[in-house]
Design a protein around this motif. Structure first.
Motif, PDB file in Angstrom:
ATOM      1  N   VAL A  46     -30.880 -60.913 -16.057  1.00 25.97           N
ATOM      2  CA  VAL A  46     -32.271 -60.013 -15.843  1.00 25.97           C
ATOM      3  C   VAL A  46     -31.387 -58.929 -14.769  1.00 25.97           C
ATOM      4  N   SER A  47     -32.098 -57.934 -14.754  1.00 22.86           N
ATOM      5  CA  SER A  47     -31.853 -56.904 -13.891  1.00 22.86           C
ATOM      6  C   SER A  47     -32.779 -56.528 -12.941  1.00 22.86           C
ATOM      7  N   PRO A  48     -32.296 -55.930 -11.787  1.00 20.83           N
ATOM      8  CA  PRO A  48     -33.288 -55.434 -10.729  1.00 20.83           C
ATOM      9  C   PRO A  48     -33.994 -54.359 -11.240  1.00 20.83           C
ATOM     10  N   ASP A  52     -42.643 -50.767  -7.776  1.00 27.25           N
ATOM     11  CA  ASP A  52     -43.645 -51.450  -8.637  1.00 27.25           C
ATOM     12  C   ASP A  52     -43.202 -52.619  -9.608  1.00 27.25           C
ATOM     13  N   GLU A  53     -42.086 -51.994 -10.619  1.00 29.50           N
ATOM     14  CA  GLU A  53     -41.537 -52.914 -11.339  1.00 29.50           C
ATOM     15  C   GLU A  53     -40.712 -54.091 -10.592  1.00 29.50           C
ATOM     16  N   PHE A  54     -40.244 -53.697  -9.383  1.00 26.59           N
ATOM     17  CA  PHE A  54     -39.662 -54.791  -8.852  1.00 26.59           C
ATOM     18  C   PHE A  54     -40.401 -55.973  -8.331  1.00 26.59           C
ATOM     19  N   SER A 113     -28.572 -65.051 -14.608  1.00 26.59           N
ATOM     20  CA  SER A 113     -27.857 -64.017 -13.721  1.00 26.59           C
ATOM     21  C   SER A 113     -28.644 -62.926 -13.550  1.00 26.59           C
ATOM     22  N   CYS A 114     -28.228 -62.230 -12.317  1.00 30.65           N
ATOM     23  CA  CYS A 114     -28.830 -61.025 -11.917  1.00 30.65           C
ATOM     24  C   CYS A 114     -27.909 -59.926 -11.659  1.00 30.65           C
ATOM     25  N   THR A 115     -27.844 -58.863 -12.409  1.00 28.67           N
ATOM     26  CA  THR A 115     -27.008 -57.670 -12.719  1.00 28.67           C
ATOM     27  C   THR A 115     -26.873 -57.055 -11.341  1.00 28.67           C
ATOM     28  N   TYR A 116     -26.042 -56.278 -10.889  1.00 28.89           N
ATOM     29  CA  TYR A 116     -25.720 -55.137  -9.860  1.00 28.89           C
ATOM     30  C   TYR A 116     -25.501 -53.849 -10.252  1.00 28.89           C
ATOM     31  N   GLY A 120     -28.814 -55.624  -2.136  1.00 33.24           N
ATOM     32  CA  GLY A 120     -29.999 -56.484  -1.594  1.00 33.24           C
ATOM     33  C   GLY A 120     -31.033 -56.891  -2.826  1.00 33.24           C
ATOM     34  N   LYS A 121     -31.171 -55.877  -3.851  1.00 29.01           N
ATOM     35  CA  LYS A 121     -32.122 -56.419  -4.694  1.00 29.01           C
ATOM     36  C   LYS A 121     -31.540 -57.445  -5.548  1.00 29.01           C
ATOM     37  N   THR A 122     -30.327 -57.432  -5.699  1.00 26.78           N
ATOM     38  CA  THR A 122     -29.634 -58.446  -6.572  1.00 26.78           C
ATOM     39  C   THR A 122     -29.916 -59.914  -5.859  1.00 26.78           C
TER      40      THR A 122
END
Ligand code: FAD
Length: 284
Positions: free
Chosen positions: A17-19, A24-26, A45-48, A56-58
């Motif tokens: 997934v990606s931040p 709003d989407e976040f 896994s979360c991209t950066y 911070g979002k990741t």
């Protein structure tokens, strides 16, 4: 769990997934993760850095995956995005959050970066970051690999040689760039095995659910589009519902074939779409 992948005890199923870009989407991404968690992936896994997202979002998304969903999370980090001081801080935060896995990447040059900034980065290649992480943290490290060769590599042999260096520096498992032709992946597995790379390799699969994806994600990845998929896009590209169904069917048939060939793991590039992801997982 990632430990099953590392022991090669069963084929893992995992998601990327990606931040999202906007606030709003976040906020909405957590409900999407809740839906994806119901599919019982071995890890997410979360991209950066994609689309300018910040570490911070990741970390926040990875922490939610690890704590709220109780699923192994992998936080991505790039050499382009981090100096050693920031990396140390980020790793301390991740370890404090109980995250055990990271993906060390070089990253691509952002448009806004000057030559001087790009060439002056502290960690030059992903393997430099891997060495730093091994020496300074207890994190387990994943790395990226390219069944069709990385776009900058002088030759396939050179790319595989550098991949072996990256694994030897401390990578526990690899995830491939997306590909649409399984034979390319099988040939890549032969090459890596011949080079002495024995860590598990997860096959990266992206469902193509709209014709415009070819012009965006697929072009960026440099992955080739086989005739069978090109025909699907030509036949159904103008009909969103049929295209979506045909794209999902294509991804499912790719995965079933990989399963039959004993792939270590399947990593689905979800594009943050739980419904499409669920339709795939239910069929495999
Ligand atoms: P590296 O392993 O450093 O390799 C880059 C190039 O350098 C290759 O051509 C390699 O052959 C060459 N090379 C390596 N070592 C040496 C050496 N010692 N001497 C000379 N040449 C060398 N990007 C993001 O910005 N954020 C993400 O979250 C993200 N996630 C990704 C997840 C996956 C699974 C994949 C496949 C890619 C991801 N990317 C992400 C994209 C990635 O950052 C780019 O593909 C980037 O161009 C290469 O990163 P790498 O870590 O594979 O680089």
């Amino acid at each position: 769990m990632i430990s099953d992948l590392l022991n090669k005890s069963k084929m893992s199923i995992s998601f990327e997934v990606s931040p999202p870009k906007t606030e709003d989407e976040f906020k909405a991404v957590f409900a999407k993760l809740d839906s994806m968690a119901k599919l019982n992936p071995d890890f997410i896994s979360c991209t950066y850095g994609a689309g300018g997202s910040k570490a911070g979002k990741t970390a926040e998304i990875a922490s939610y995956i690890q704590h709220q969903l109780r699923i192994d999370a992998i936080a991505h980090m790039t050499c382009v995005g981090f100096k050693s001081a920031d990396l140390k801080e980020n790793c301390e935060l991740l370890e404090k959050e109980g995250i055990k896995y990271v993906m060390a990447l070089r990253g691509d040059r952002p448009m806004a970066m000057t030559d001087e900034q790009y060439n002056g980065r502290e960690f030059f290649y992903a393997s430099d970051m891997v060495r730093y992480l091994k020496a300074n943290t207890n994190l387990q490290i994943a790395g990226a690999c390219y069944p069709e060769k990385h776009y900058e590599a002088e030759s396939f042999d050179n790319d595989i040689m550098h991949l072996k260096e990256k694994v030897d520096a401390g990578v526990s498992f690899l995830i491939t760039q997306l590909f649409f032709d399984n034979d390319i992946f099988y040939r890549f597995n032969e090459r890596t095995a011949k080079a002495g790379i024995t860590v598990p390799i997860c096959a990266g699969i992206m469902p193509i659910t709209s014709a415009k994806q070819i012009g965006t994600s697929v072009n960026l990845s440099g992955s080739s589009v086989p005739k069978k998929l090109a025909d699907i896009i030509a036949n159904y590209g103008d009909n969103p519902e049929d295209m979506r169904k045909a794209g999902i069917d294509y991804a499912v048939s790719q995965i079933l074939d990989l399963k039959e060939h004993g792939a270590d793991g399947i990593h689905i590039y979800t594009m943050n779409r739980p419904k499409t992801t669920a339709e795939i997982v239910e069929q495999i």
